[in-house]
Write a protein that holds these residues in place. Structure first.
Motif, short mmCIF file in Angstrom:
data_model
loop_
_atom_site.label_atom_id
_atom_site.label_comp_id
_atom_site.label_asym_id
_atom_site.label_seq_id
_atom_site.Cartn_x
_atom_site.Cartn_y
_atom_site.Cartn_z
N ILE A 30 0.83 -1.19 0.00
CA ILE A 30 0.00 0.00 0.00
C ILE A 30 0.88 1.26 0.00
O ILE A 30 0.70 2.16 -0.79
N CYS A 38 -1.09 -4.94 2.64
CA CYS A 38 -2.39 -5.59 2.73
C CYS A 38 -2.28 -6.98 2.11
O CYS A 38 -1.59 -7.16 1.10
N ARG A 40 -4.75 -10.37 1.00
CA ARG A 40 -6.08 -10.96 0.82
C ARG A 40 -6.02 -12.42 1.24
O ARG A 40 -5.22 -13.20 0.72
N CYS A 53 -9.45 -9.13 4.23
CA CYS A 53 -8.23 -8.40 3.93
C CYS A 53 -7.59 -7.92 5.24
O CYS A 53 -8.25 -7.24 6.03
N GLN A 55 -4.84 -5.60 6.77
CA GLN A 55 -3.96 -4.47 6.48
C GLN A 55 -3.06 -4.24 7.69
O GLN A 55 -3.55 -4.20 8.82
N TYR A 70 -2.76 -3.04 12.95
CA TYR A 70 -3.50 -3.81 11.96
C TYR A 70 -4.96 -3.39 11.86
O TYR A 70 -5.52 -2.76 12.76
N ASN A 73 -10.50 -6.15 7.47
CA ASN A 73 -11.52 -5.62 6.58
C ASN A 73 -12.32 -6.76 5.94
O ASN A 73 -11.77 -7.55 5.17
#
Length: 330
Positions: A30, A38, A40, A53, A55, A70, A73
């Motif tokens: 990012i 990040c 997935r 996700c 991050q 952290y 998401n």
């Protein structure tokens, strides 16, 4: 920059490179300068039902005395389910203070998603990734092991009166080469349980003219000492500065034991920059996975939490304990 900060920065860079090698396109940068990433994570790569996700931002004090900051998401992650997962991540940090924990966090989340998939109906549809990368391979670099040939000692003193069960030459496997801008990388793997076997494997590999002519032969190994519950480990750059340490760090994150990995690089005349470390780690990771040396996340967490590591040059080190509170990206 203070010496401690420089050490943390190096460890962070090694972990970032290892995560990129392990997870490929799932790992996304990012903000490189701010160390924000990040990843997935899904319950099934080929047929995902639940996806989340993660991050993370790596503070300067990580991994020594502070955890990653952290954020989780996922539209379906709410209430108690979110709190339970956050508590699990923080528990992993507390059990492994001072260690690199991103791999443990990712695999813990994946384990939670797998359990959720087994207990519930499929979640929102997730677009599958179908793109595959073609890897250019040179047939003459796919090397075959020749166990019948005698071992030449080269610069190593290999005793003829060795214990057959422990100090015999172990089998050596060779990975699929990766070629980028005329440079070629290939990993070689052998199970080892004592330092003398490490020397024997190197001697055997150097019998091959192709390997002996490589620009660099980077290696790292980890041997688990059952009686002391410690790891005997070491690495060698062979002229590729910091490559051995990065390779060893990858092996630590994957929690492999009783194995040695050598990565040969044939330089093609074009500078690759940081990509060379990516290819070294990818080669090593691929062959470790192929030969089933990677352990489950639970085993990794338990081992990192209770075992210390030692090398030939360093003594055992202890990390200061710190308390943890909840960190969330705003």
């Amino acid at each position: 920059m203070a010496e401690g900060d420089a050490g943390s920065d190096q460890r962070q860079n090694e972990e970032i490179e290892a995560m990129a090698a392990i997870y490929g396109e799932e790992w996304c940068v990012i903000d490189d300068c701010a160390k924000i990433f990040c990843i997935r994570i899904s319950d099934d790569i080929d047929d995902p039902k639940w996806t989340l996700c993660l991050q993370v931002m790596l503070p300067n004090e990580y991994p020594g005395t502070a955890p990653p900051i952290y954020q989780l998401n996922a539209p379906w992650l709410q209430g108690q389910e979110r709190a339970d997962l956050s508590n699990s991540l923080e528990e992993i940090y507390i059990q492994n203070i001072g260690e690199s924990i991103l791999y443990l966090w990712v695999e813990k989340i994946r384990d939670v998603l797998i359990q959720k998939s087994q207990m519930t109906e499929p979640g929102p549809d997730v677009k599958k990734k179908t793109e595959e990368e073609d890897i250019e391979c040179e047939d003459d670099l796919i090397l075959a092991c020749q166990p019948e040939n005698p071992v030449k000692a080269l610069d190593f003193d290999v005793s003829e009166n060795r214990t057959i069960e422990i100090e015999e030459l172990p089998p050596i496997d060779h990975g699929i080469p990766i070629t980028d801008r005329r440079s070629t990388f290939q990993a070689h793997l052998a199970p080892v349980v004592c330092p003398k076997q490490v020397k024997m494997v190197l001697a055997k590999l150097y019998e091959n003219k192709k390997i002996a002519s490589a620009t660099h032969n980077i290696y790292a190994y980890r041997i688990y000492c059952e009686d002391k519950q410690t790891f005997l480990q070491d690495c060698e750059d062979d002229g590729e500065t910091a490559a051995g340490g990065r390779l060893l760090h990858l092996m630590e994150i994957l929690n492999v034991k009783n194995v040695m990995v050598v990565v040969s690089r044939w330089y093609g005349g074009i500078l690759l920059g940081p990509d060379r470390f990516k290819h070294i780690n990818n080669c090593a990771r691929n062959i470790l996975v192929e030969k089933n040396y990677t352990s489950s996340p639970e085993e990794s967490s338990k081992t990192l939490g209770k075992n210390k590591k030692c090398s030939w040059s360093d003594g055992l080190s202890e990390n200061p304990g710190v308390s943890i509170c909840s960190y969330v990206l705003k």
